[in-house]
Design an enzyme around this catalytic site. Structure first.
Site, PDB file in Angstrom:
ATOM      1  N   GLU A   1      -5.428  -8.774   4.865  1.00  0.00           N
ATOM      2  CA  GLU A   1      -5.803  -8.160   6.134  1.00  0.00           C
ATOM      3  C   GLU A   1      -6.846  -7.079   5.845  1.00  0.00           C
ATOM      4  O   GLU A   1      -6.523  -5.905   5.685  1.00  0.00           O
ATOM      5  CB  GLU A   1      -4.586  -7.539   6.827  1.00  0.00           C
TER       6      GLU A   1
ATOM      7  N   ASP B   1      -0.806  -6.850   3.634  1.00  0.00           N
ATOM      8  CA  ASP B   1      -1.077  -5.893   4.685  1.00  0.00           C
ATOM      9  C   ASP B   1      -2.042  -4.817   4.195  1.00  0.00           C
ATOM     10  O   ASP B   1      -1.968  -4.371   3.040  1.00  0.00           O
ATOM     11  CB  ASP B   1       0.255  -5.248   5.110  1.00  0.00           C
TER      12      ASP B   1
ATOM     13  N   ASN C   1       0.821  -1.213   0.000  1.00  0.00           N
ATOM     14  CA  ASN C   1       0.000   0.000   0.000  1.00  0.00           C
ATOM     15  C   ASN C   1       0.852   1.258   0.000  1.00  0.00           C
ATOM     16  O   ASN C   1       0.524   2.247  -0.642  1.00  0.00           O
ATOM     17  CB  ASN C   1      -0.913   0.022   1.224  1.00  0.00           C
TER      18      ASN C   1
ATOM     19  N   ASP D   1     -23.821 -20.040  28.291  1.00  0.00           N
ATOM     20  CA  ASP D   1     -22.728 -20.813  28.869  1.00  0.00           C
ATOM     21  C   ASP D   1     -22.274 -21.997  28.029  1.00  0.00           C
ATOM     22  O   ASP D   1     -21.160 -22.482  28.199  1.00  0.00           O
ATOM     23  CB  ASP D   1     -23.131 -21.356  30.251  1.00  0.00           C
TER      24      ASP D   1
ATOM     25  N   ASP E   1       1.825   6.917  -0.827  1.00  0.00           N
ATOM     26  CA  ASP E   1       0.817   5.904  -1.147  1.00  0.00           C
ATOM     27  C   ASP E   1       1.023   5.425  -2.581  1.00  0.00           C
ATOM     28  O   ASP E   1       0.802   6.163  -3.536  1.00  0.00           O
ATOM     29  CB  ASP E   1      -0.569   6.526  -0.980  1.00  0.00           C
TER      30      ASP E   1
END
Length: 479
Positions: free
Chosen positions: A283, A259, A170, A405, A224
């Site tokens: 991600e 990433d 990126n 539970d 970027d």
């Protein structure tokens, strides 16, 4: 990216003495339809569940692991020891990991970054410097030298394990100042002098430029990268000597963890996959299942199941296991879901042993965090769960029961493998429950050793199982 707040995991378990189970309890069987993948189950007055009929269809059968096997190890954490020893540390462990049944290793960003020997790699400068060029204040990266990295990858492959590279495409960092005609200012976007001489780039390769002012997202003020620029595409995934193909064909990486994929279009990973190949996972930090699924389909890639992560956090730490009925990526598309309990960025789940019991018995590609395995949790219990995952966790999933539970689910088996029933108890008392299984008149046992019961299923496949407090049991036949 980084979230430096880690919790140390502390847990203790006091087990009550357990009596043997009488498998001949004579309760009339209810009809249970097992043709659908997920079922929300209520309970009759006799304690046996019945189907509400709420279900979702699925054509999947046994989860076929992505390249490398069914369990991934995230082989780092934030701020691993500096000094160039990490590749050797991981290399010393891969044999034991392979023997435990771990099939793949995810490594941190391997190339030289702006902070040199101090960097965790998320501020990349030179994608072709793996610790073999003297730039940014060091020759080695934080993790070691190129030779040590190659030795680690070679050792992992010798253990029949795959190796995945964390890759940051990126943004870049560590460029030199240049006059930027697109901004009219001086910007740190000149990467023509990188030591490797490969992937030279200038302000024309970063937003804002002739292709626009921005793409999907920028990060931390770093330059970027513009993936629409031909020079960027060529060097990242098109050229035979570009980043992707060099990592795969020369360094011998088997795949990538991308990433911050929110920072660029899903088409980038799709094009990378089409031209480079190998396993990929993105991600996409988003708890919305629709967003995760849409990205995975558009990118033709796996994605981390953040929806599952946050539901587990609320369920196990918030004492509301009924939340595990909610939608998750592994329920939408298990072949593209990578599940996890902790990673280098986020460590919110406190009741980790129950969370690992969940992801290692359910569909998806489960990931184990280095510090959980090597430092914080009971390695023997994790190894047991890995074995169960690799040997018993097959077939589609039926959720049999869930309340605050208790949670009970069945893996329905596949191609002669018997599947399993997992019982998770988040309460402070031992619990018992009748459940429908995959087996007729078959002796079963808890493969975790948390229960000593060895019941026999009835002719209608029903059986009573138990689970100690704040624990889990996983039942199957010996077939």
């Amino acid at each position: 990216m980084k979230n430096p707040n880690f919790k140390l995991y502390l847990a203790s378990l006091v087990m009550a003495g357990l009596s043997s189970c009488n498998s001949n309890d004579n309760l009339e069987a209810d009809t249970f339809a097992s043709t659908s993948k997920f079922k929300i189950i209520n309970v009759t007055t006799d304690g046996r569940p019945f189907s509400t009929g709420k279900s979702s269809s699925s054509t999947t059968a046994k989860y076929v692991a992505n390249p490398g096997g069914g369990v991934m190890m995230q082989a780092f954490y934030w701020d691993v020891p500096a000094g160039g020893t990490w590749w050797d540390t991981v290399k010393s462990k891969v044999t034991a990991w392979g023997n435990a049944g771990i099939g793949s290793v995810w490594l941190p960003p391997a190339s030289k970054a702006q902070s040199g020997a101090l960097s965790m790699g998320y501020d990349p400068t030179d994608y072709f410097d793996f610790g073999n060029y003297n730039q940014n204040g060091s020759t080695e990266t934080r993790f070691g030298s190129k030779t040590e990295l190659v030795n680690l990858i070679t050792q992992a492959h010798a253990e029949n394990m795959q190796v995945y590279a964390d890759i940051v495409i990126n943004h870049n960092s560590g460029g030199q100042l240049e006059s930027n005609p697109f901004t009219g200012t001086q910007t740190y976007t000149n990467f023509t002098g990188v030591a490797s001489g490969k992937f030279p780039r200038t302000s024309a390769d970063f937003y804002k430029n002739s292709y626009g002012t921005n793409d999907e997202g920028s990060f931390g003020g770093f330059p970027d990268l513009c993936h629409a620029a031909p020079n960027v595409q060529n060097w990242l995934w098109l050229r035979t000597d570009g980043v992707g193909k060099y990592y795969k064909n020369t360094m011998k990486f088997d795949g990538w963890r991308f990433d911050y994929v929110k920072g660029f279009g899903a088409w980038v990973v799709n094009s990378w996959n089409a031209n480079v190949g190998g396993f990929t996972v993105g991600e996409n930090w988003d708890s919305n299942v629709d967003n995760l699924n849409n990205w995975a389909n558009s990118a033709n890639s796996s994605v981390f199941d953040f929806a599952c992560y946050y539901k587990m956090n609320d369920a196990f730490d918030g004492n509301n296991l009924a939340l595990l009925n909610d939608d998750m990526m592994w329920k939408r598309n298990p072949y593209k879901a990578v599940t996890f309990v902790t990673n280098h960025d986020t460590d919110e789940i406190w009741n980790k042993k129950l969370a690992y019991a969940y992801i290692l018995t359910h569909e998806g590609y489960p990931t184990i965090f280095y510090r959980d395995y090597e430092e914080w949790l009971d390695k023997a219990k994790l190894n047991n769960l890995i074995w169960i995952h690799n040997n018993k966790a097959t077939g589609t999933t039926s959720i049999l029961y869930a309340d605050n539970d208790e949670y009970v689910a069945r893996r329905n088996g596949y191609n002669g493998n018997p599947g399993l029933v997992v019982y998770i108890n988040n309460s402070s008392t031992t619990l018992e429950r009748w459940v429908p299984t995959n087996w007729v008149s078959t002796q079963i046992k808890d493969f975790t050793g948390n229960s000593t019961w060895i019941p026999t299923t009835q002719a209608d496949k029903w059986v009573k199982i138990q689970c100690p407090p704040n624990s889990y049991t996983i039942w199957s036949s010996n077939l």
